[in-house]
Design a protein around this motif. Structure first.
Motif, PDB file in Angstrom:
ATOM      1  N   UNK A 104      21.269   6.333  -1.957  1.00 54.34           N
ATOM      2  CA  UNK A 104      20.269   7.241  -2.311  1.00 54.34           C
ATOM      3  C   UNK A 104      19.063   6.629  -2.457  1.00 54.34           C
ATOM      4  N   UNK A 105      17.999   7.218  -2.054  1.00 58.24           N
ATOM      5  CA  UNK A 105      16.334   6.902  -2.466  1.00 58.24           C
ATOM      6  C   UNK A 105      15.625   7.974  -2.462  1.00 58.24           C
ATOM      7  N   UNK A 106      14.347   7.701  -3.104  1.00 57.18           N
ATOM      8  CA  UNK A 106      13.214   8.654  -3.228  1.00 57.18           C
ATOM      9  C   UNK A 106      11.836   7.956  -2.682  1.00 57.18           C
ATOM     10  N   UNK A 107      11.298   8.541  -2.083  1.00 57.32           N
ATOM     11  CA  UNK A 107      10.035   8.078  -1.778  1.00 57.32           C
ATOM     12  C   UNK A 107       8.827   8.812  -1.887  1.00 57.32           C
ATOM     13  N   UNK A 108       7.554   8.428  -1.791  1.00 61.76           N
ATOM     14  CA  UNK A 108       6.415   9.209  -1.856  1.00 61.76           C
ATOM     15  C   UNK A 108       5.806   9.020  -0.365  1.00 61.76           C
ATOM     16  N   UNK A 109       5.077  10.039   0.467  1.00 64.72           N
ATOM     17  CA  UNK A 109       4.777   9.835   1.775  1.00 64.72           C
ATOM     18  C   UNK A 109       3.265  10.436   1.948  1.00 64.72           C
ATOM     19  N   UNK A 110       2.348   9.695   2.050  1.00 64.89           N
ATOM     20  CA  UNK A 110       0.971  10.112   2.072  1.00 64.89           C
ATOM     21  C   UNK A 110       0.594  10.087   3.444  1.00 64.89           C
ATOM     22  N   UNK A 111      -0.126  11.152   3.941  1.00 62.15           N
ATOM     23  CA  UNK A 111      -0.298  11.166   5.351  1.00 62.15           C
ATOM     24  C   UNK A 111      -1.953  11.540   5.225  1.00 62.15           C
ATOM     25  N   UNK A 112      -2.630  10.677   6.086  1.00 60.54           N
ATOM     26  CA  UNK A 112      -4.070  10.638   6.009  1.00 60.54           C
ATOM     27  C   UNK A 112      -4.468  11.330   7.424  1.00 60.54           C
ATOM     28  N   UNK A 113      -5.240  12.483   7.081  1.00 61.36           N
ATOM     29  CA  UNK A 113      -5.814  13.345   8.435  1.00 61.36           C
ATOM     30  C   UNK A 113      -7.131  12.875   8.998  1.00 61.36           C
ATOM     31  N   UNK A 114      -8.005  12.769   7.975  1.00 63.22           N
ATOM     32  CA  UNK A 114      -9.484  12.484   8.098  1.00 63.22           C
ATOM     33  C   UNK A 114      -9.354  11.210   8.911  1.00 63.22           C
ATOM     34  N   UNK A 115     -10.731  11.059   9.672  1.00 63.32           N
ATOM     35  CA  UNK A 115     -10.918   9.717  10.362  1.00 63.32           C
ATOM     36  C   UNK A 115     -10.507  10.133  12.078  1.00 63.32           C
ATOM     37  N   UNK A 116      -9.866  11.250  12.268  1.00 64.98           N
ATOM     38  CA  UNK A 116      -9.259  11.324  13.414  1.00 64.98           C
ATOM     39  C   UNK A 116     -10.091  12.721  14.368  1.00 64.98           C
ATOM     40  N   UNK A 117     -11.188  13.016  13.788  1.00 65.50           N
ATOM     41  CA  UNK A 117     -11.889  14.083  14.394  1.00 65.50           C
ATOM     42  C   UNK A 117     -12.714  13.558  15.690  1.00 65.50           C
TER      43      UNK A 117
END
Length: 117
Positions: A104-117
């Motif tokens: 078992x495990x827990x994680x935080x996922x952060x997705x960065x969408x800026x900078x792809x314009x």
């Protein structure tokens, strides 16, 4: 395996939270809860029951994954990294990746969408 859909509501703002307690384990499931969702990216918290992981995918955005409880193996472009509690890794955009559980495990996922314009 069952994947619980992300909850649409975000966490309460301007209030301290114990992140590892926000989400619980559900037998034979991966649970995803949205912490914050914006047009420039989002942050989610995920819990994985023993034996549960995520199949290979490729994202058009950079993603930061941080283990907050337990441990997991994250494979990026066929290179495996073992992460324990407190460790994180940047998953570059456009590279195939998947998550293999280590119990078992827990994680935080952060997705960065800026900078792809």
């Amino acid at each position: 395996m069952e994947i619980k859909k992300p909850e649409i509501s975000e966490m309460e703002t301007a209030k301290a939270h114990i992140i590892v307690e926000i989400i619980e384990y559900v037998p034979n499931s991966v649970v995803i809860k949205t912490i914050i969702k914006k047009s420039t990216g989002n942050i989610s918290i995920m819990s994985f029951d023993s034996g549960e992981g995520l199949t290979e995918k490729t994202s058009p955005f950079d993603t930061f994954a941080q283990i907050i409880e337990g441990s997991a193996e994250i494979v990026i472009d066929n290179v495996s990294s073992h992460l324990d509690t407190g460790m994180g890794i940047i998953i570059p955009a456009h590279l195939p990746n998947y998550i293999k559980p280590n119990g078992r495990f827990k994680m935080i996922q952060t997705i960065i969408k800026s900078g792809y314009e």
